[in-house]
Design an enzyme around this catalytic site. Sequence first.
Site, short mmCIF file in Angstrom:
data_model
loop_
_atom_site.label_atom_id
_atom_site.label_comp_id
_atom_site.label_asym_id
_atom_site.label_seq_id
_atom_site.Cartn_x
_atom_site.Cartn_y
_atom_site.Cartn_z
N ASP A 95 -19.91 -8.05 -27.66
CA ASP A 95 -20.24 -7.55 -28.99
C ASP A 95 -20.13 -6.03 -29.03
O ASP A 95 -20.18 -5.37 -27.99
CB ASP A 95 -21.66 -7.97 -29.38
CG ASP A 95 -21.86 -8.06 -30.89
OD1 ASP A 95 -20.90 -7.74 -31.63
OD2 ASP A 95 -22.96 -8.42 -31.33
N GLY A 96 -19.97 -5.49 -30.24
CA GLY A 96 -19.88 -4.05 -30.43
C GLY A 96 -20.74 -3.61 -31.59
O GLY A 96 -21.14 -4.42 -32.43
N GLU B 93 -16.10 -3.96 -30.49
CA GLU B 93 -15.91 -5.38 -30.21
C GLU B 93 -14.77 -5.60 -29.22
O GLU B 93 -14.89 -6.39 -28.27
CB GLU B 93 -15.60 -6.13 -31.52
CG GLU B 93 -16.65 -6.00 -32.61
CD GLU B 93 -17.70 -7.08 -32.53
OE1 GLU B 93 -17.66 -7.88 -31.57
OE2 GLU B 93 -18.57 -7.13 -33.44
N ASP C 280 -18.76 -12.83 -32.20
CA ASP C 280 -19.08 -13.04 -33.62
C ASP C 280 -18.05 -12.32 -34.50
O ASP C 280 -18.23 -12.24 -35.72
CB ASP C 280 -20.50 -12.58 -33.95
CG ASP C 280 -20.73 -11.10 -33.69
OD1 ASP C 280 -19.75 -10.36 -33.51
OD2 ASP C 280 -21.91 -10.68 -33.66
N HIS D 204 -26.22 -12.54 -35.58
CA HIS D 204 -27.57 -12.38 -36.11
C HIS D 204 -28.15 -13.72 -36.59
O HIS D 204 -28.79 -13.80 -37.63
CB HIS D 204 -27.56 -11.38 -37.28
CG HIS D 204 -26.89 -10.08 -36.92
ND1 HIS D 204 -27.44 -9.16 -36.06
CD2 HIS D 204 -25.69 -9.56 -37.32
CE1 HIS D 204 -26.63 -8.13 -35.94
NE2 HIS D 204 -25.56 -8.34 -36.68
#
Length: 323
Positions: free
Chosen positions: A8-9, A43, A69, A123
């Site tokens: 993730d980023g 990302e 995501d 999230h």
Amino acid sequence: MTLIAAADGSSLGNPGPMGWCWYVDEGCWGAGGARSGTNNIGELLAVAELLDASSQAGRAGEPLRVLCDSQYVINSVTKWMPGWKRKGWKKADGKPVLNRDILERIDTALAGRDVTFEWVKGHAGHRENEAADERARAAAEAYQAGAKPNTGPGFQGPAQAAEPLHSDTDASDVDDAALGESEQHDPDVAPESPQRLLRDLEAALWGQGPTPAVTASRREELLHDEASGVDVHGSFLSRHELLEHFASVVGRDDLLAGVASMDAVQVVTLAANTCLVTSRIEFVDGTVQRTSSVWVYARLVQNERTWQLRHHHATLVSNGAFA
């Protein structure tokens, strides 16, 4: 056994202070970032760093499932990249592909490996994704505050004894040799004979040499965290001001700015992992400067090392026809 990791980023401002993270579990994760970047860059870097870190730990032979995501990352790597490569890294509208340097790095790291990508909703309480997101944001916040981020434990265990690969392929910006990571070696000791390598890096910062296109993210990597400089007027330049200084002249072809030529580039070894690069630069308006730059072989991310500019000093030789 399949290795499962989330990537993730995070970017505060998009663009703004940026962080990335890959996460396997509490004892196995890595994070980093930059002072400026986008969510997409974060990302992509998370995936690139995961591929490199797992390879360096001797786990490239294991199947890897990457949880993302970001539909942008998954589509870029699994759907769009083959077409972009066939078209010379151009999109359907003919425009250059964004973040090509990181995509090429991922493409190289994927070769010969069994890697699949799985989309997870962000999230939404997904344990690994939430852990990666929290650490990526923490890295971005650290850069925002001018602090060093927690880079994590990385891969631990016996597999880490394997000799590291030290590969950072950003071919659209600076070639592998220019990063000083193209051969296996002790990561804390600079490769021998850095003369050509440092000439190319110094030239690239000014938009010169065989690989003149240096993106803002690459320029960030090439400047040490404590980089500084002195301009031709004797004014002290902070790292941020030095970045702006280089960016202000690269790609300019008007009569007020832009580099016309760069020559007399010499590299002198000052000490272990420290070199002095001197050059003569003529601008389009006729202004001539003599420059001196101190480069150090410094820590970049986790186990990687690269040459970075530590201090830059410019001296005015001629004001030029339009000064």
